[in-house]
Design a protein around this motif. Structure first.
Motif: not given
Ligand code: TYC
Ligand code: MN
Length: 371
Positions: A252, A219-220, A255-256, A79-80, A289, A352, A326-327, A259
């Motif tokens: 979402d 995730s990503d 949440i973004y 993921g990210m 990101w 996650h 997160l998701v 972080i």
């Molecule tokens: N998609 C992110 C990753 O690749 C994780 C993530 C998902 C972060 C959702 C925030 O709202 C979010 N790790």
């Protein structure tokens, strides 16, 4: 069908360090004729070891790890900010060489007993990486026969790289461009960054001469896997994804934003990333990101890859951790509804990082599905 492994010139006894090994061999042969000190053999000698290497793909040198000998090839997609190798093993006794080996262009401290190097220099100029050597050398790929580097629990796929069945599977894990050891370039997030990653991932596997692959995307990396499966249906056998989302909602976005500032992350999550990237690159890339993923918010339905879901043809397993902060669950449910014939598996205690926290359960699930 099995593609050749990266060619490993059986150079000097890198597993022991050249001079040290020679001395030990001499010593032992004098003491007790018949005792063989193992010499470094070709890569295949280390059945369970992990090779770290780079391949040039779409103008970028992509870093990957590779392990196992199975007929079924599996690509792990992080993921990210994902990373496969930390810069140093965590919490283990260290025996650094005085020399750092230059690993195109990243520097790893080398442990003379656990890596085997294949050098870029011609045979005649190859030098041993002895524990008393202070000479940096350029290496193409390295074998890690001990797990500290890639299963420290601080890498994205330690338990998968270590424990997925190496007789059934050939496992490759990659660092997408701008992440982990696939730098340069610095990571950027044009609106098609997931599409670009999907093409890079497939082109990497084609460069490594795999005829067809299955995808394990987190995730990503799950989003990237979905797009790869949709765009290259004849190349993708099966797919397991978890923690992925096909679109971005207001929830979402909140949440973004939570972080975005990495200095607010827990020390445990932050530390290994900071060690790998340095604070500035880590912080900047996380902000980029967030901006990158928010671009989708302004597209119709917040779509990341909504149009592509009907194009997925491969058997797909969607795993979800009920406690993923997160998701949210609705993303996994949506994917299950829109990826034709997909299977859904809920892990009630999973968050996650369910594949790390419940590694054995996850690995069994994935192995059973892939077979
Ligand atoms: N998609 C992110 C990753 O690749 C994780 C993530 C998902 C972060 C959702 C925030 O709202 C979010 N790790
Ligand atoms: Mn190069």
């Amino acid at each position: 069908m099995r593609p050749p492994r990266p060619s490993f010139a059986p150079t000097m006894a890198a597993t022991l360090g050249g001079r040290a090994a020679r001395q030990l061999r001499l010593l032992l042969s004098a003491l007790k004729p018949g005792i063989q000190v193992p010499r470094a053999g070709p890569a295949a000698a280390f059945g369970s070891s992990v090779t770290s290497a780079k391949a040039e793909v779409n103008g970028v040198h992509l870093h990957y790890l590779r392990t196992g000998d199975g007929e079924h090839t599996v690509l792990l997609l992080p993921g990210m900010l994902g990373r496969l190798l930390t810069t140093e093993p965590a919490g283990k006794p260290r025996r650094y060489l005085s020399a750092l080996c230059d690993f195109h262009p990243f520097k790893y401290p080398l442990f003379s007993t656990e890596v085997q190097c294949s050098f870029l220099q011609p045979e005649s100029e190859r030098r041993s990486v002895a524990s008393d050597s202070a000479t940096p050398c350029t290496i193409q790929s390295m074998e890690f026969s001990r797990p500290e580097y890639w299963s420290s629990g601080e890498t994205d796929f330690g338990p998968q790289i270590e424990k997925l069945n190496k007789k059934l599977f050939t496992v490759v894990a990659w660092d997408p461009r701008g992440y982990g050891h696939s730098r340069p370039p610095d990571r950027d997030f044009p609106v098609d960054f997931f599409e670009r990653d999907a093409k890079d991932a497939v082109d990497l596997m084609k460069t490594l001469k795999f005829k067809k692959v299955s995808l394990l995307g987190w995730s990503d990396g799950g989003i990237t896997a979905l797009i790869a499966a949709a765009r290259y249906p004849s190349y993708v056998s099966k797919m397991v994804i978890w923690g992925a989302n096909a679109y971005v909602t207001e929830q979402d976005t909140e949440i973004y934003q939570g972080i975005r500032d990495v200095s607010k992350w827990s020390e445990r999550t932050r530390k290994p990333l900071e060690a790998l990237y340095g604070f500035d690159y880590f912080a900047r890339t996380c902000e980029k990101w967030v901006d990158g993923i928010e671009q989708f918010k302004h597209l119709p339905d917040g779509s990341i890859c909504l149009d592509l879901l009907p194009l997925v043809q491969c058997p797909t397993l969607i795993v979800h951790g009920e406690k993923d902060p997160l998701v949210p669950r609705f993303h996994a449910d949506f994917l299950h509804r829109h990826v034709r014939g997909s299977r859904f598996h809920l892990m009630p205690e999973g968050k996650h990082n369910l594949h790390l926290r419940f590694a054995d359960e996850f690995n069994k699930l994935a192995e059973d599905f892939l077979q």
